[in-house]
Write a protein that holds these residues in place. Structure first.
Motif, PDB file in Angstrom:
ATOM      1  N   LYS A  23       0.832  -1.185   0.000  1.00  0.00           N
ATOM      2  CA  LYS A  23       0.000   0.000   0.000  1.00  0.00           C
ATOM      3  C   LYS A  23       0.876   1.248   0.000  1.00  0.00           C
ATOM      4  O   LYS A  23       1.941   1.264   0.610  1.00  0.00           O
ATOM      5  CB  LYS A  23      -0.924   0.021   1.224  1.00  0.00           C
TER       6      LYS A  23
ATOM      7  N   GLU B  28       0.516   5.806  -0.259  1.00  0.00           N
ATOM      8  CA  GLU B  28      -0.275   7.022  -0.391  1.00  0.00           C
ATOM      9  C   GLU B  28       0.270   7.869  -1.543  1.00  0.00           C
ATOM     10  O   GLU B  28       1.439   7.748  -1.918  1.00  0.00           O
ATOM     11  CB  GLU B  28      -0.220   7.823   0.906  1.00  0.00           C
TER      12      GLU B  28
ATOM     13  N   TYR C  20      -0.193   6.877 -12.588  1.00  0.00           N
ATOM     14  CA  TYR C  20      -0.219   6.787 -11.124  1.00  0.00           C
ATOM     15  C   TYR C  20       1.167   6.974 -10.508  1.00  0.00           C
ATOM     16  O   TYR C  20       1.284   7.351  -9.341  1.00  0.00           O
ATOM     17  CB  TYR C  20      -0.779   5.426 -10.693  1.00  0.00           C
TER      18      TYR C  20
ATOM     19  N   ASP D 234      -4.771   8.995  -8.259  1.00  0.00           N
ATOM     20  CA  ASP D 234      -6.096   8.615  -7.773  1.00  0.00           C
ATOM     21  C   ASP D 234      -6.025   7.329  -6.971  1.00  0.00           C
ATOM     22  O   ASP D 234      -5.116   6.511  -7.143  1.00  0.00           O
ATOM     23  CB  ASP D 234      -7.051   8.400  -8.961  1.00  0.00           C
ATOM     24  N   ASP D 235      -7.021   7.143  -6.084  1.00  0.00           N
ATOM     25  CA  ASP D 235      -7.130   5.880  -5.364  1.00  0.00           C
ATOM     26  C   ASP D 235      -7.396   4.758  -6.361  1.00  0.00           C
ATOM     27  O   ASP D 235      -8.309   4.840  -7.181  1.00  0.00           O
ATOM     28  CB  ASP D 235      -8.277   5.925  -4.351  1.00  0.00           C
ATOM     29  N   ASP D 236      -6.603   3.713  -6.319  1.00  0.00           N
ATOM     30  CA  ASP D 236      -6.805   2.586  -7.229  1.00  0.00           C
ATOM     31  C   ASP D 236      -5.939   1.426  -6.750  1.00  0.00           C
ATOM     32  O   ASP D 236      -5.065   1.586  -5.891  1.00  0.00           O
ATOM     33  CB  ASP D 236      -6.421   2.965  -8.663  1.00  0.00           C
ATOM     34  N   THR D 237      -6.200   0.239  -7.300  1.00  0.00           N
ATOM     35  CA  THR D 237      -5.372  -0.939  -7.048  1.00  0.00           C
ATOM     36  C   THR D 237      -4.794  -1.399  -8.376  1.00  0.00           C
ATOM     37  O   THR D 237      -5.538  -1.732  -9.302  1.00  0.00           O
ATOM     38  CB  THR D 237      -6.181  -2.069  -6.400  1.00  0.00           C
TER      39      THR D 237
ATOM     40  N   GLU E 262      -1.828  -0.978  -3.814  1.00  0.00           N
ATOM     41  CA  GLU E 262      -3.036  -0.230  -3.482  1.00  0.00           C
ATOM     42  C   GLU E 262      -2.645   1.216  -3.197  1.00  0.00           C
ATOM     43  O   GLU E 262      -1.919   1.493  -2.243  1.00  0.00           O
ATOM     44  CB  GLU E 262      -3.742  -0.841  -2.276  1.00  0.00           C
ATOM     45  N   ILE E 263      -3.140   2.115  -4.026  1.00  0.00           N
ATOM     46  CA  ILE E 263      -2.815   3.534  -3.895  1.00  0.00           C
ATOM     47  C   ILE E 263      -3.947   4.237  -3.156  1.00  0.00           C
ATOM     48  O   ILE E 263      -5.120   4.064  -3.489  1.00  0.00           O
ATOM     49  CB  ILE E 263      -2.614   4.184  -5.277  1.00  0.00           C
ATOM     50  N   GLY E 264      -3.570   5.004  -2.138  1.00  0.00           N
ATOM     51  CA  GLY E 264      -4.558   5.768  -1.393  1.00  0.00           C
ATOM     52  C   GLY E 264      -5.393   4.944  -0.459  1.00  0.00           C
ATOM     53  O   GLY E 264      -6.488   5.317  -0.079  1.00  0.00           O
ATOM     54  N   LYS E 265      -4.886   3.771  -0.035  1.00  0.00           N
ATOM     55  CA  LYS E 265      -5.633   2.891   0.862  1.00  0.00           C
ATOM     56  C   LYS E 265      -4.780   2.513   2.063  1.00  0.00           C
ATOM     57  O   LYS E 265      -4.803   1.396   2.545  1.00  0.00           O
ATOM     58  CB  LYS E 265      -6.099   1.639   0.123  1.00  0.00           C
TER      59      LYS E 265
END
Length: 843
Positions: free
Chosen positions: A172, A174, A214, A267-270, A292-295
């Protein structure tokens, strides 16, 4: 008919069954035995698995197996077995499509005498290299001393084009931060999956999502230069586990330096990256890397602590000291500074002993704006100036309603000799509950409300102590998420006329009664109000009853974006049912928007219903403590299988909670099976029809039937005569022959003789909800004397309606603190089937 349903369903689940319009049908049973194999590999078809299957189906001893039909498999591999061919015994005889028809595979090798006789225990499927994924199905006949049985064997082939890989890793990160993979994670996965004592050599990525929007990857090459890797470069890279194996080629990198740097505005994404791990001896293992971005930031924190909501945690100064000692040049830790961290004011605050404005303050409160300036000294004798604090007193306090979250804090440690070491602290807040308990279960949306049903408490008590009745309940704690209120709507006539939020102190002071006086507090007036979404809250309680009996339990409340739909599928009698892992994943994702990492079973079927096993044999039984992983772990959802008791027919409900990667439950659902003798086919009823479950199982039990034109007509209104027949059959009455021209006249005559109905009755008129409740409660022999003094409905006080409601067979219409029954409404055939189904469950 009382023997048809063997298991009593808790009332809270019966209420949820009215939402069956959300229920997708599970796929029919597709394979009795399943084996997995990678490309360029092999799998043994365990003879004992076939023996156990035959034993489960017949109770007899297996003699041999024959293949009677199968998919083309020559493009994927071949079988080998030891046995006879042209009177010669051959080891590893190759069997292709054209050879399998005539072969017999004997469980006992001493029975192999003739051509095309082979030893079952030597049967192996061997795959070619560079093949695609495939699902190969083989129909087999199992012959033994109890005759022949037919089954399906499945071989799942995982080829080089696999979109998900055999193993998975998740990191993960951020936005505007980076995460470095741990080479040992890949090494451990390769070591676990390889099984040939090979060692990981390198990793290459074979397929991946677009990630240039990303961020990008970095890795060090042979010269220790950090090289940026975008999508085109990643294709050609070889990432070596041991940097000593690298050459000076431009496409070789050190795996332990592979880093993903997320863009500031990512952006939030996987993102998914398929990879192949290759060993020194040439073995291969396939997998998928997820970023996992942003999670939440990387789980690779240097120091990690776990805590609950409404809790406090003092950090251990020696953890920082030991980390600094290991990473520095034998320097001694002087102090710690926090340089970057997640927002934490919404979750809690820090406290520490130290100086502020030249005053020494105990447990000085440090919020986000304060933490930047503070130094935390390992030796308290060094604390002298403002914003200097003792490290050993640094404590994090979580709010009562703190949500599940991993908070990350980057820090710098400085030594007495000037060495500096950077690290990351993770405080993992588990505001939810483990899957322990869940004796009474409810579900709601984030904007909904849950009214605790006193009858659920009463039934839970009476299940432990039959013949005794509940008197009052004491709450043993409050949920970590959300709030519990008494008289939330301000309409109660008991205890207090004001709405009151429950506190720990009030839990100690108040008893909640099943039959309260006006000055006592009523069980029925407890309302749970969610806070947030996608979590499971738990309320512990102890119920006390007659005979000085008491029993403790928990109320589990699942709060999600939507209700998790039941996974329902009919299955033939005596048929093994593998758990539909993909369907469970989809149901949970549909309701929560999240992917599950595993499930934990909350309740197991009674032994006279069936048994849940792990794997293909009967050596390992499932339990309610293990989290069965979806795509990882030693025991997975796909390895679970329900084996019904011999000859059992009826309804099976297996409740579970869905867990995240930390093992914390965030949703609850049910796997439901209808074990039937035959599949009734109505032209106007399908798996998507809300009453499909009830109609299918009651039809198989002979309680209900359709029309001569092959329809069921679920939306037609039920007549008095039809409802009377259904109720009496569900209550255990035999079929009644007509006494006049009306087909239902025999049921009416018997009902009047037994006091179920009285007066003049028009069998052709539409029946009301009131009449249904009165007839059903009398037919079932429900008591109308042991009912709560709190009226459940505002539009009827009929004792038979109350009794049927207390049994969990009928519910009402709840809105803003008021519950109505609507006694004079009529019912459709679909709604009537749901009531009759619950009657059968109650028997």
């Amino acid at each position: 008919m009382k023997g048809f349903f063997r298991k009593k369903l808790p009332a809270c689940l019966l209420a949820l069954a009215m939402m069956a319009s959300l229920i997708p049908a599970a796929s029919a049973v597709s394979a009795d035995l399943t084996f997995d194999v990678d490309e360029d590999s092999s799998v043994w078809l365990d003879a004992d698995d076939f023996w156990d299957l035959y034993d489960d189906l017949t109770g007899g001893d297996l003699e041999y197996v024959e293949f009677t039909g199968y998919d083309d498999f020559d493009d994927y591999g071949w079988f080998e077995a030891d046995g006879y061919d042209y009177d010669d015994y051959v080891s590893g005889y190759e069997l292709y499509d054209s050879d399998l028809d005539d072969a017999r595979f004997y469980y006992d090798e001493d029975d192999t005498w003739y051509d095309d006789d082979f030893e079952l225990d030597s049967l192996e499927f061997i795959t070619f290299d560079n093949i695609d994924d495939a699902t190969l199905d083989f129909e087999v006949k199992l012959k033994g001393d109890e005759g022949s049985e037919y089954a399906t064997v499945r071989i799942e082939v995982y080829g080089s084009s696999s979109g998900s890989g055999d193993v998975k890793l998740t990191y993960k990160v951020e936005p505007n931060k980076e995460v470095t993979v741990d080479a040992d994670d890949f090494y451990d996965l390769f070591d676990d999956e390889d099984g040939r004592y090979d060692e990981l050599l390198y990793v290459e990525f074979t397929d991946y999502d677009d990630f240039d929007d990303y961020g990008c990857f970095y890795a060090e090459d042979y010269d220790y230069d950090e090289i940026e890797l975008n999508e085109k470069e990643l294709d050609y890279g070889f990432f070596y586990y041991d940097d000593r194996d690298m050459s000076d080629r431009s496409d070789e990198y050190d795996l332990d330096t592979l880093t993903f740097a997320a863009d500031r505005n990512a952006d939030d994404d996987t993102l998914a990256f398929d990879f192949t791990m290759r060993g020194v001896d040439g073995d291969k293992v396939y997998g998928t890397l997820y970023i996992e971005i942003g999670k939440g930031t990387s789980s690779k924190a240097d120091i990690t602590y776990e805590m609950d909501a409404d809790d406090e945690l003092t950090l251990d100064a020696d953890d920082f000291y030991d980390l600094f000692w290991d990473e520095s040049d034998d320097d001694t830790l002087l102090y710690v500074e926090f340089t970057d961290y997640d927002d934490f004011d919404d979750y809690g605050w820090f406290g520490a002993d130290g100086y502020d404005y030249d005053d020494y303050v105990r447990d000085y409160e440090l919020n986000e704006s304060d933490l930047d300036d503070a130094r935390f000294y390992y030796d308290d004798r060094d604390v002298r100036n403002d914003y200097e604090f003792e490290l050993e007193t640094l404590t994090f306090y979580t709010d009562r309603n703190a949500k599940d979250e991993d908070l990350f804090f980057d820090f710098t440690m400085r030594g007495e000799d000037g060495d500096t070491v950077k690290g990351t602290l993770c405080i993992s807040i588990g505001g939810g509950v483990t899957a322990q308990g869940g004796d009474i279960r409810y579900t709601t949306t984030y904007s909904g409300r849950v009214q605790i049903n006193a009858n659920d408490i009463a039934r839970f008590f009476e299940e432990s102590y039959p013949g005794y009745t509940v008197q009052y309940m004491v709450l043993k704690g409050l949920p970590s998420y959300g709030s519990l209120y008494y008289n939330y709507y301000g309409t109660s006539k008991y205890g207090t006329s004001s709405s009151m939020r429950m506190t720990e102190a009030l839990c100690d002071e108040i008893d909640f009664y099943f039959n309260p006086s006006s000055s006592q507090y009523a069980m029925t007036e407890l309302t749970y109000v969610p806070s947030g979404v996608n979590y499971c809250a738990q309320i512990p309680f102890t119920a006390y009853g007659t005979g000085s009996r008491s029993v403790s339990g928990t109320i589990l409340i699942s709060v999600n974006l939507d209700t998790v739909p039941d996974i329902y599928g009919p299955t033939p009698v005596n048929t093994v049912v593998p758990f539909p892992a993909a369907s469970i994943y989809t149901a949970v994702s549909q309701a929560s928007g999240l992917g599950l990492a595993g499930i934990q079973l909350l309740e197991l079927p009674a032994t006279n219903v069936g048994t849940i096993y792990v794997g293909s044999g009967t050596a390992t039984r499932a339990n309610t403590s293990t989290v069965y992983g979806y795509s990882s772990g030693n025991q997975r959802i796909s390895q679970l299988r329900f084996v019904p008791a011999s000859g059992y027919t009826g309804s099976v409900e297996i409740p579970y909670v869905a867990c995240n990667s930390s093992g914390v439950p965030f949703a609850s659902g049910k796997l439901c099976l209808g074990v039937v003798r035959q599949m009734e086919d109505y032209s106007d009823i399908s798996a998507t029809t809300w009453c499909y479950k009830y109609v299918l199982e009651l039809s198989d039990a002979g309680v209900i039937s359709g029309y001569s034109d092959g329809t069921f007509r679920p939306n037609d209104t039920v007549t008095y005569g039809a409802a009377l027949k259904l109720i009496m059959l569900a209550a255990g009455y035999d079929e009644q022959k007509p006494v006049n021209s009306n087909v239902f006249s025999g049921y009416l005559a018997r009902a009047k003789a037994d006091g179920l109905v009285s007066g003049n009755v028009d069998l052709t008129a539409k029946i009301t909800r009131l009449a249904v409740a009165q007839i059903a409660a009398k037919a079932m022999g429900l008591s109308i004397t042991n009912l709560s003094s709190v009226q459940p409905f505002t539009d009827t006080t009929d004792p038979y309606v109350r009794a049927l409601n207390a049994a969990g067979i009928v519910g009402g219409y709840f809105e803003n603190g008021t519950s109505t029954y609507k006694p004079y409404n009529t019912l459709t055939r679909g709604a009537m089937s749901a009531i009759v189904w619950r009657m059968e469950q109650y028997q």
